[in-house]
Structures are given as C-alpha cells and as structure tokens.
Design an enzyme around this catalytic site. Sequence first.
Site, PDB file in Angstrom:
ATOM      1  N   LYS A  18       0.830  -2.867   0.421  1.00 19.27           N
ATOM      2  CA  LYS A  18      -0.207  -3.479   1.006  1.00 19.27           C
ATOM      3  C   LYS A  18      -1.260  -2.695   1.327  1.00 19.27           C
ATOM      4  O   LYS A  18      -2.467  -3.324   1.134  1.00 19.27           O
ATOM      5  CB  LYS A  18       0.400  -4.203   2.469  1.00 19.27           C
ATOM      6  CG  LYS A  18       0.842  -3.455   3.524  1.00 19.27           C
ATOM      7  CD  LYS A  18       1.300  -4.301   4.604  1.00 19.27           C
ATOM      8  CE  LYS A  18       1.983  -3.507   5.617  1.00 19.27           C
ATOM      9  NZ  LYS A  18       3.355  -2.833   5.191  1.00 19.27           N
ATOM     10  N   THR A  19      -1.074  -1.592   1.669  1.00 23.74           N
ATOM     11  CA  THR A  19      -2.365  -0.589   1.904  1.00 23.74           C
ATOM     12  C   THR A  19      -3.212  -0.296   0.496  1.00 23.74           C
ATOM     13  O   THR A  19      -4.359  -0.630   0.202  1.00 23.74           O
ATOM     14  CB  THR A  19      -2.043   0.786   2.434  1.00 23.74           C
ATOM     15  OG1 THR A  19      -1.419   0.572   3.497  1.00 23.74           O
ATOM     16  CG2 THR A  19      -3.225   1.559   2.420  1.00 23.74           C
TER      17      THR A  19
ATOM     18  N   GLU B 207      -5.590  -5.673   5.782  1.00 28.06           N
ATOM     19  CA  GLU B 207      -4.232  -5.399   5.400  1.00 28.06           C
ATOM     20  C   GLU B 207      -3.444  -6.055   6.591  1.00 28.06           C
ATOM     21  O   GLU B 207      -3.862  -5.779   7.914  1.00 28.06           O
ATOM     22  CB  GLU B 207      -4.071  -3.833   5.854  1.00 28.06           C
ATOM     23  CG  GLU B 207      -2.352  -3.415   5.495  1.00 28.06           C
ATOM     24  CD  GLU B 207      -2.400  -1.947   5.265  1.00 28.06           C
ATOM     25  OE1 GLU B 207      -1.260  -1.538   5.616  1.00 28.06           O
ATOM     26  OE2 GLU B 207      -3.541  -1.296   5.241  1.00 28.06           O
TER      27      GLU B 207
END
Length: 466
Positions: free
Chosen positions: A121-122, A165
């Site tokens: 996700k980052t 995020e």
Amino acid sequence: MQEQNTLATLGNVHLLGIGGVGVSAVARLMLARGLTVSGTDAKDLPVLDDLREAGARINVGYAASNLGDADTVVVSSIIKDGNPEYDEAVARGLRILHRSEGLAATMEGHKVITVAGTHGKTTTTSLVAFMLREAGISPTFAIGANIASLGVNAEYGQGRVFVAEADESDASFLNYAPDVAVVTNIEADHLDHYGSVEAVHRAFYDFACLLPDSGLLICCADDPGSLALAVRMRRERPELRVQTYGFAEVADRRLSDAKPVGLRFACTLEWGSGETAALELAVPGNHNLLNAAAAFAVGLDCGLEPEAAVAGLGAFTGAARRFDFRGEAGGVRVFDDYAHHPTEVTAALRAARAVAGDGAVHVLFQPHLFSRTKEFHREFAEALSLADSAYVLEIYPARETPIPGVTSELLTRELNTAGRLVSMAEAAEVLASVAAPGDVVMTIGAGDVTEQAGAIVAALEKRLGS
C-alpha cells in the site's frame, strides 16, 4: 464507520506524537488547511522544525499544560492511558480523534482515493501520488513513509484529488469515506488486533462497503483474498464499478511479458478491447509492476491519458525502505527493505534475485513482533530460503512484550539455506564475509535492522575495497 468530523468543528488542534510519520502528515495538512495546530513529541526530531516553520506550536516532552487552549486532540495508536496529555484531554472532556479521523477531516471537499492492503500500500499510494503530480493534477497526499521521489510524505495540493494510504493494522482504514479504493491484497496479519483471518477479511469487506454507488473498487486478481472481494462486491453491489488487475487471465487490466530491461523492469499492460501500454519501472520486481498497474487504473479514472500515466509511473524512483539502494562496495550492491510479512519477504528476495542476475543473494532479516513470529515462523523460513544465505537477528519487539518460547530460533531451525542466528554486533562483518563481487545483500525487516545496511557497506569497503 464513525461520523465524519469537519474542519469547521475541530477548533484548535493538538497532536500527540506529532513527530511520527503518520501524525506529522496530519499536522502538515491541517496547517495547510488553516487550522491552529500544536503538538508534542517525546523527542526533538528534525520534522518538528519543519512543523514549527509552518506555524505549529511544538513541545518536546509530555506535560498536561501543553494542551493549552486545544479543542481537539489527535492521537496515534501508541498513545495510551498514562500519557499526561492524553489523561488531561480525557479529564477536560475534549474531542479525541485517532490519527485517521484527523486525516479524514482534512479530506473534506476532495475526491478521495484510498489504498489498502496487507502489502504494497505504501508503494502503490506513492506511485499514484507521484503519477498524478507528474501529470499536473497537483494532488493532496498522505503516505505512511518518507518518499524520495516526492520529497515529503504529505503535501497539500491545488487539485481536488486526495490520495491516502489506508492502514488496516488497527482497522482505522474504516474511518475514511473513499470515492476510489484500491485493495492490493488481503492476507493474515495483525492477528494481535483481529484475532482471526476471517476478521481480517471482514474488515476489508467493510472497507469496500464505504464506497458510494458511484465509487470505484480496484482489486488485485493475483491475490485470492482481493479477487474474492471483487467477486463479492460485483455480486452484492452491481451499481459499483469494480476493476481488477494482475497477471491472471481473469484480470480486467492484464500484465504480461514481465522482464528486466537493463536496470529497469518492464511489462505489457492490456485492457478493454485490445488497448495496450508498455509499462517500464525504475523499481524492480513483479510486485511493483502490480502496484503500478493499480496506480495506472487510478490514473485513468482521474482522467489521465494512458501515455501520461505510464510516463509518470516510469519516472518514480521508489519509497523509503522499499528495495532502497543503500550503497555498493567491491561490486556488491546493498539494499534495504521494510518487508515484515512472509509474502513481502518473498517479493523482496525475488526482486533481489532478478537484480543479482548470476550473482548470489544474501539477506540479514530481523523478525518484527513476537506474535507475528509465532504465527509465521515457518513461512518466514520458507521465504528466506530463497536467498543463498540468510542471517537472522533477534526479534524486534516494537509494542509487544516477549512471548515465552518465541525467539528467532523458531525461524532459523526451519531454514533450508545457509545461515544462522547472528547478533547485531557481528551482523555487518558476517554479511560482508560471505558476499562476493556481483552479489546482492539485503537488510529486511520493520525494526532497526535498517541501520545495518550502512554498516554492511562499510564492512564491504574494508574487505573488498570501494
């Protein structure tokens, strides 16, 4: 989902743990939105100077008097009872918001794009933000790591798109109201919070349900959990737009012909009725091609032409501690990665293998959390066995107290490659002693193993020369 807080209702905002990467991002965006901001951290970190310059009143060291005339207090998950400022806020009856709720308030008036998943996700959030900024959209963004390509982890843009995020670790991603949601994968993790794999999947389902009827859900078809979510949402909410991406045949946006091209990674991306784009990245590995495919889908939804989307993605040079190049000595390249779940470790080492070519791959791994090590020690050992040698540090405890019988030896005795348990004091010399010109060395883990990357480069210079 809790009721959304608006900027107008927050008043003066005081943030606890303001030096942390997540809370400092909220502070930056609140300052940019014109709020009066103060905050406290235990240490005088460099980021605090940036926040002071932006107009925040900053304290170092917690004391009840630091709250001043705060109306709202924002806290990270690590702030608990016993913190004098938290206790004072409770005593005064002030509004207390989790970091994610504070961030949600700053999203007001924007098209909100949230990126969630057990892994990736980052990087995916960073790819989206960078791609949009390169295309001139000027997004607002908040990311859970410092991003070299962006220069900062949070920025208030001039456009109406907000990219964030969304952290599933404590279910705080349910505090957002997204218009677009990306789910990179869904796997067992953070079981100390959820208690079961089924609860993890329920949380991601609840996250997808936050989307409005006009929303867009983007899921990875290569991941069984994410694909199952896409199938379920298509069945239960036919009015919702659902798109999938991946190497799998069933993917709406399908990747193929993935291969290294010099120091870059490339593939073909196909969608619709035969539309294609050549995707080429500066960050290695099939997992990053997948992350880029998700970002590409977001870009098209934001109105980008395919050519502009792939150009922006191709210029991205990576997120901090995500296959982060830390130096080279004697022909040995050293990379650092934040991977702390078996699937992430596997992806990092496969990328290292592709970068190494005919060279060997050596890894220094630090398990993160006793609970995670207990749950996944066999899977970690299997992932680490992809390397030619794997050396393991003791567990980084983070927020946890030790669990009797849970040590790094659970992992090392399952290894199917060369390696052993090493101490922090000897780690750099050990890794330098096994590496040869052309090899790749990786430091992997979410703890302080990152500090060993520079020490390994120094040890290699001493042994092999620069």
